[in-house]
Design an enzyme around this catalytic site. Structure first.
Site, short mmCIF file in Angstrom:
data_model
loop_
_atom_site.label_atom_id
_atom_site.label_comp_id
_atom_site.label_asym_id
_atom_site.label_seq_id
_atom_site.Cartn_x
_atom_site.Cartn_y
_atom_site.Cartn_z
N GLU A 5 0.84 -1.20 0.00
CA GLU A 5 0.00 0.00 0.00
C GLU A 5 0.88 1.26 0.00
OE1 GLU A 5 -1.60 1.69 3.64
OE2 GLU A 5 -1.37 -0.28 4.57
N LYS A 60 -5.40 -2.45 14.18
CA LYS A 60 -4.88 -1.36 15.01
C LYS A 60 -5.46 -1.45 16.42
CE LYS A 60 -4.11 1.69 11.06
NZ LYS A 60 -4.55 0.76 10.00
#
Length: 301
Positions: free
Chosen positions: A22, A156
């Site tokens: 990414e 996360k």
């Protein structure tokens, strides 16, 4: 419409290993000039494992799977680079915009180009207080309908981890710990939650990928949750204290919606003296290396 670099296209045609990367971490996750240095380092790590890196981004309205150095430099240094999820791609293309791709956009474009393995840091997921905000990352829905293997360090830790795991199960996304029966927590080796399956080698991951195809199961991703090494994780006590402070600050300052995640991540970086960023980079480096090995096992290289 998707521009696949000559190197990536030749590798795919010859069934050589390719790893998608990414670009959001380059444009929005790291300060300049470190961001470009890290981008080049991650590509070199993929090459060290015998695979071809395919960093993904949108430049002037054209999605690119595989960037040359000039493209990486634009994403790292150009002002006005947008952050693009998969929902933004048609808008960016029509507007001729340039943007860095998030997990969902990267996974979509990689799969469209024929890339099967993708390395990132941590996934998005269900946000805390979901029952009030209904805030859930677009990553989850996209991964539920995209056949790609995502190597990550869990989700996360600012998110609701057990709710995210439950959501992934509901959506039919397979999750396996790599060398562990615990689900990693991005900055932490262990989020405090188990996983049902453990894979111990790149070859085992590749066998699961082959079984997905052979069984003709509905298109969905395979999440390979690779923990950051314990010696490189963020100190768990420091993480717990600073995250609690960050959540209180977020509430007191009235931060809501899409602003919550960048606010919390930036707070962690500032109040851990950069230790959270170091743990993040350690996780990404490990994931990229593992992804290269999985891609090689997948192609038989």
């Amino acid at each position: 419409m998707i521009v696949t670099s000559e190197e990536v296209r030749e590798a795919l045609d010859a069934r050589r290993p390719v790893v998608a990367l990414e670009s959001t971490i380059i444009a929005h996750g790291l300060p300049r000039p470190d961001n470009l240095q890290v981008a080049l380092e991650l590509e070199e790590t993929v090459r060290e494992e015998g695979a071809v890196p395919a960093t993904i981004a949108v430049l002037d309205g054209r999605p690119h799977v595989g960037l040359d150095k000039g493209g990486l430099e634009r994403i790292a240094n150009e002002d006005g680079i947008r952050k693009l999820g998969h929902r933004d791609l048609p808008l960016a293309v029509a507007a001729g915009a340039s943007g860095a791709t998030t997990v969902s956009a990267t996974a979509l474009l990689a799969a469209r180009a024929g890339v099967r393995v993708f390395a990132t840091g941590g996934l998005g997921g269900v946000h805390r207080e979901w029952t009030v905000t209904q805030d859930e990352s677009a990553d989850l829905g996209l991964l539920a309908r995209t056949r790609i293997t995502v190597v990550c360090a869990g989700v996360k830790s600012i998110l609701d981890v057990p709710a995210t795991l439950q959501r992934l199960e509901t959506l039919g996304v397979a999750v396996a710990g790599y060398g562990t029966d615990r689900f990693p927590g991005f900055y932490l080796s262990d989020s405090g939650h188990p996983v049902d399956w453990t894979l111990d080698s790149p070859e085992q991951v590749a066998e699961v990928m082959r079984a997905q195809d052979a069984l003709h199961v509905p298109d969905a991703s395979l999440v390979v949750a690779n923990p950051v090494p314990e010696e490189e994780q963020l100190d768990p006590a420091l993480h717990a204290r600073v995250l609690a402070e960050a959540l209180r600050a977020c509430e007191s300052e009235g931060v809501t919606g899409q602003a919550v995640t960048p606010f919390l991540l930036a707070y962690l970086v500032r109040h851990t003296g950069g230790a959270s960023l170091a743990a993040n980079l350690a996780a990404v480096r490990g994931n990229v290396r593992l992804a290269g090995r999985i891609a090689a096992a997948w192609t038989g290289a």
